[in-house]
Design an enzyme around this catalytic site. Structure first.
Site, mmCIF file in Angstrom:
data_model
loop_
_atom_site.group_PDB
_atom_site.id
_atom_site.type_symbol
_atom_site.label_atom_id
_atom_site.label_comp_id
_atom_site.label_asym_id
_atom_site.label_seq_id
_atom_site.Cartn_x
_atom_site.Cartn_y
_atom_site.Cartn_z
ATOM 1 N N CYS A 219 -1.382 3.404 0.922
ATOM 2 C CA CYS A 219 -1.889 2.892 -0.355
ATOM 3 C C CYS A 219 -2.552 1.551 -0.111
ATOM 4 C CB CYS A 219 -0.745 2.767 -1.359
ATOM 5 S SG CYS A 219 -1.146 1.809 -2.833
ATOM 6 N N CYS A 222 -1.398 -1.359 -2.339
ATOM 7 C CA CYS A 222 -0.022 -1.758 -1.995
ATOM 8 C C CYS A 222 -0.025 -2.682 -0.778
ATOM 9 C CB CYS A 222 0.835 -0.529 -1.705
ATOM 10 S SG CYS A 222 0.948 0.661 -3.067
#
Length: 301
Positions: A219, A222
């Site tokens: 991600c 993230c």
């Protein structure tokens, strides 16, 4: 040797906390999230969307290529067999493999960062593959799907968990921090039981605000925000506990995400005295800091 988390969070944090300001709604300052799962009947398949973005066996150390002295922890491998052996030997340690080429200016530019990381991050293995060295390395690049250099692939337990190409030193350091952080004050959670235990520890008078960073292994947003989380875990240690969970680590984590109605990552859950009092979805540094201050009772204008 300095800790991995302390070094990487300094190197990867391109925006200082002192200069962070909440982003206004909309426009180019808007933070990014990775669309991750849709609400559906329990038991349905969950589709994760990737957001745009023991010692290793004895092998030859990299010679030249901008390395010079001090690069002895960057191990050059020359075949698929050597790479596979190094991954098996590393077990659960993070392994970072740079695929480079002798003619690539960008490979030479990023290599000093790789060397610096290898000196500081003693719990991470760093490998180098010169793709144009031989038929064996060219075949290895074909097997791994390498089409451009420098290309970085991250492995844990011999499993490919992340890859990037065309990145700079800040992003490389941030990626190593996200996938290899075991030493910072951020509590690593691996199950619902871990979450419940942490929350229980901070119930009642004297309990701290718990900030739970929920993400995925692969991600981009993230990864982007994680150096900020590490910094905050140190600067706010007196009032706030920071933890993180990767929803795709196991079934227990995924079930927890569904129960918490997490549909985008990164999502930050703010927990006070056992109750979820709020959440923030996104990767904006200023916005995240503002929300944490607000839930700690600090007036944010």
């Amino acid at each position: 040797m300095a800790s991995t988390a302390a070094f990487l969070s300094t190197l990867a944090g391109s925006t200082s906390l002192g200069g962070a300001t909440p982003a206004s709604g909309g426009g180019s300052g808007r933070s990014k999230t990775a669309r991750f799962l849709r609400r559906r009947r329990r038991g349905g398949a969950v589709r994760a969307a990737v957001s745009g973005t023991e010692q290793a066996p004895e092998t030859t150390k990299k010679k030249g290529g901008g390395g010079g002295g001090g690069d002895e922890r960057v191990v050059q491998v020359h075949s698929a067999e050597e790479l596979d052996g190094a991954l098996r030997a590393a077990k659960e340690r993070l392994v970072v493999v740079e695929f480079a080429a002798s003619h690539s200016v960008n490979s030479s530019r990023i290599y000093p960062c790789m060397v610096e990381l290898s000196r500081t991050c003693g719990d991470v293995d760093f490998l180098l593959v010169m793709g144009d060295e031989s038929d064996a390395t060219r075949e290895l690049c074909r097997r791994e799907g390498i089409t451009a250099v420098p290309h970085f692939t991250f492995y844990k337990g011999a499993e490919k968990v992340h890859e990037e190409e065309g990145i700079g030193p800040d992003q490389l350091a941030g990626d190593v921090l996200y996938y290899g952080d075991h030493h910072s004050a951020v509590v690593q959670l691996h199950s619902r039981a871990d979450v419940e235990s942490l929350i229980s520890d901070h119930r009642g008078e004297g309990g701290k605000l718990v900030v739970l960073d929920v993400g995925l292994k692969r991600c981009g947003p993230c990864v982007k925000v994680y150096p900020t989380v590490v910094k905050l875990s140190r600067t706010m240690a007196d009032t706030t506990v920071f933890a993180r969970m990767n929803g795709d680590e196991n079934d227990s984590c995924m079930e927890f995400l569904r129960d918490m109605d997490v549909v985008e990552v990164p999502t930050f859950l703010f927990i006070r005295d056992g109750d979820i009092v709020g959440r923030y979805v996104g990767s904006g540094r200023g916005e995240l800091i503002g929300e944490i201050l607000r839930y700690n009772g600090v007036k944010v204008t």
